[in-house]
Design an enzyme around this catalytic site. Sequence first.
Site, PDB file in Angstrom:
ATOM      1  N   ASP A  88      30.039 -37.782  -5.455  1.00 45.21           N
ATOM      2  CA  ASP A  88      29.406 -38.731  -6.354  1.00 45.21           C
ATOM      3  C   ASP A  88      28.750 -37.917  -7.475  1.00 45.21           C
ATOM      4  O   ASP A  88      28.751 -36.684  -7.459  1.00 45.21           O
ATOM      5  CB  ASP A  88      28.396 -39.624  -5.613  1.00 45.21           C
ATOM      6  CG  ASP A  88      28.144 -40.929  -6.380  1.00 45.21           C
ATOM      7  OD1 ASP A  88      28.443 -40.976  -7.609  1.00 45.21           O
ATOM      8  OD2 ASP A  88      27.650 -41.895  -5.790  1.00 45.21           O
TER       9      ASP A  88
HETATM   10  C1  NOJ Z   1      27.137 -42.942  -9.246  1.00 45.92           C
HETATM   11  C2  NOJ Z   1      27.509 -44.085  -8.341  1.00 45.92           C
HETATM   12  O1  NOJ Z   1      26.869 -43.929  -7.100  1.00 45.92           O
HETATM   13  C3  NOJ Z   1      28.990 -44.236  -8.124  1.00 45.92           C
HETATM   14  O2  NOJ Z   1      29.226 -45.419  -7.430  1.00 45.92           O
HETATM   15  C4  NOJ Z   1      29.722 -44.202  -9.428  1.00 45.92           C
HETATM   16  O3  NOJ Z   1      31.085 -44.421  -9.234  1.00 45.92           O
HETATM   17  C5  NOJ Z   1      29.464 -42.873 -10.085  1.00 45.92           C
HETATM   18  N1  NOJ Z   1      28.033 -42.742 -10.354  1.00 45.92           N
HETATM   19  C6  NOJ Z   1      30.231 -42.688 -11.384  1.00 45.92           C
HETATM   20  O4  NOJ Z   1      29.716 -43.477 -12.381  1.00 45.92           O
END
Ligand code: NOJ
Length: 747
Positions: free
Chosen positions: A282
């Site tokens: 993430d």
């Molecule tokens: C953080 C989020 O937790 C995740 O769900 C998302 O896809 C990513 N950022 C990318 O934006």
Amino acid sequence: MKATFKILSTALVLLSACGGNPNSGSNSQSAEDRFVDSVVNSLTLKQKIGQLNQVTAGQVEEMEALAASGMMGSILNEANPQNLNRIQKAAVDNPPHIPVLISRDVIHGYKTIFPIPLGQAASFDTALVRQGSEISAVEASSDGIRWTFSPMLDIARDPRWGRIAEGYGEDPYLTSVMGAAAVRGYQGNGNLSKPTSMAACAKHFVGYGAAVGGRDYNSTYIPMRQLRNVYLPPFRAAANEGVATYMSSFNDNDGVPSTGNKLILSDILRGEWKFDGFVVSDWFSIGEMVNHGFADDMKHAAERAINAGLDMDMVANAYKDNLEALISEGKVSEKTVDNACRNIVRIKYRLGLFTNPYISTSQDVKYAPAHLAAAQKSAEESAVLLKNNGVLPFKNFKKILLTGPMSDAPHDQLGTWVFDGEKSHTVTPLVALKDAGYEVNYVPVLTYSRDKNLSNLSKAIAAAKTADVIVFVGGEESILSGEAHCLANLNLQGAQSQLLEALKKTGKPVVSVIMAGRPLTIADDLNNSDAMIYMFHPGTMGGPALVNLLSGNVTPSGKLPVTFPKSVGQVPIYYGQNMTGRPASGHEVLLDDIPAEAGQTSLGCTSYMLDAGFGPLLEFGFGLSYTSFEFSDFNINRTSFSGENDEIKVTFLIKNSGNYDGAEIPQLYVRDLSASITRPIKELKAFTRVFLKKGESKKVELSMPLSSLKFFGLDDKEVLEKGKFTLWIANSSNVDKAAWKCDFEVK
Ligand code: NOJ
């Protein structure tokens, strides 16, 4: 230069060997392997590391330069097709000539916005979820996006957690089938190489929804058996559906951050599930392992992540900056990097990016009429009728007093995680009611959901005098749910509940419509409404969907994908909790029943709260209809079964015995009466959606393979245990009101 030509020509020969379609032909597996190996074997270490690096968009010239240097395996947050084609050209024209994987959070629609995933789950309509994802892919890929960070498969049993909006609710089975449907839709219905498909990403792997206290990013404490039996199944279903990628979650579970968790990223995902796509971190979650105190510094974090099986680094630059040194120090083997690179190149190959790296369509498919129609259907099916004292559907109502902060909130009705859908395309209830020919007197009173200013209340009260019906549309602004938007108070925000109370006092019928990202504690609001429709955040076409529901053109059919608590203090409350030693007896002694100076006693002697009782406000699977359904003529194929390939089949008749056409969702629940470990009170194992014209009857079959009774037991092994079970066919998880009940045995 020579090396460059060599890679290209080898790749082209191999591509033509498989007809340019990476997934076609019986030899596709070996052709794919040969291609992937030929690419990876020809790369320098630096180039391999480049493939593991995902960057976020910046100035296009900088991005071009990065792509040209081979240090951009993937990009996110850029959706301008011209820029993307420039970046792609820089990557393809320069060594190592590997196309960039263009990614984005396309969560519930790209331009045409569908209901939030939690709303889609309420439809219990897997075909519609699949179709919505397919449409999202068609629209997003037309701008060059070939990888979405969706579906979110986190089981969420805490509505304080803002991200409950992004998933399919509390139930492992519902989340599994909805998630698999979404993967299928995104990934071209099994043909990832279609230029209109996107690689899906099963996230957040794993446990993220169980954050302590419902506070985002918090630690989780999920024991292994619960992880296996509750949190992992949707991710396993995604693997079975061929999902291309996974995203590791931010949380640490019992001390181990997912981004550095070898057990889940390697042993389970690759070892047990045979996953051959890739895992992305993430956002900066490799770096966050330093904050977790799980790594000394970024370099150490990179080491822990790659050795755990994390292939691609989202924006932390941890791999780019440290892997060469870690390899030379012997802390990471080059083979590990090769494998990660191979996993990424494999997905690029399956997407057909080596043959077709550029945006392939100039046709504008965004907001196509068919897409809007599908979004409307999805909003209609996602709506759950929570109460109706006969006021719905509208019969002779022409004059509507419309009020409430979501009545004309084109931005907010779209819901969380909308980067691309434009509010100028949203059709709000105000617009749709007027378009439908109703005489609408719109007195907003509250202009946004947190508004406490009731100074216009008297205008609304005065307007009520001439109205046939009051429609209150309230709920939450989109920004109140989603990532990092958790709440401790789940009542309607601002002065909405006071407004509703005042409206009710006018004596005119009040229909409440709630647009929200989560279950809210609406007990008082239900009392102040003659009818209530819960739409979650319904997306672009929420307005026309609502008009169809109010007018009776469409009968509500949604069912709650998550339990609605009476108050926050009941959280977490979910239908599938384990059997306790003191099950609910129906005998509740509540606060007011206790005399003053009562002596020590254990009262009801069961697990409940003195100020809330046993049950929730509304149970999982609940939803009313304008029509009524009768279930009859039940039959089970046998009452004794054996072996996991055996199948339980229950047939019955459903009759639409009411006055409207409509759909019912019969649900099959099972309880394992006695097992080697405590099992849930009941578990959803099958459901279907049956549309019936008024007066019509249909024979329905609900079936379930015996393998779905398996669970992970004491020794972390999956078992199908012999013994006795109870099965219910019901229209909600309240099996006390089930239409049918039957005991069966596994021998
Ligand atoms: C953080 C989020 O937790 C995740 O769900 C998302 O896809 C990513 N950022 C990318 O934006």
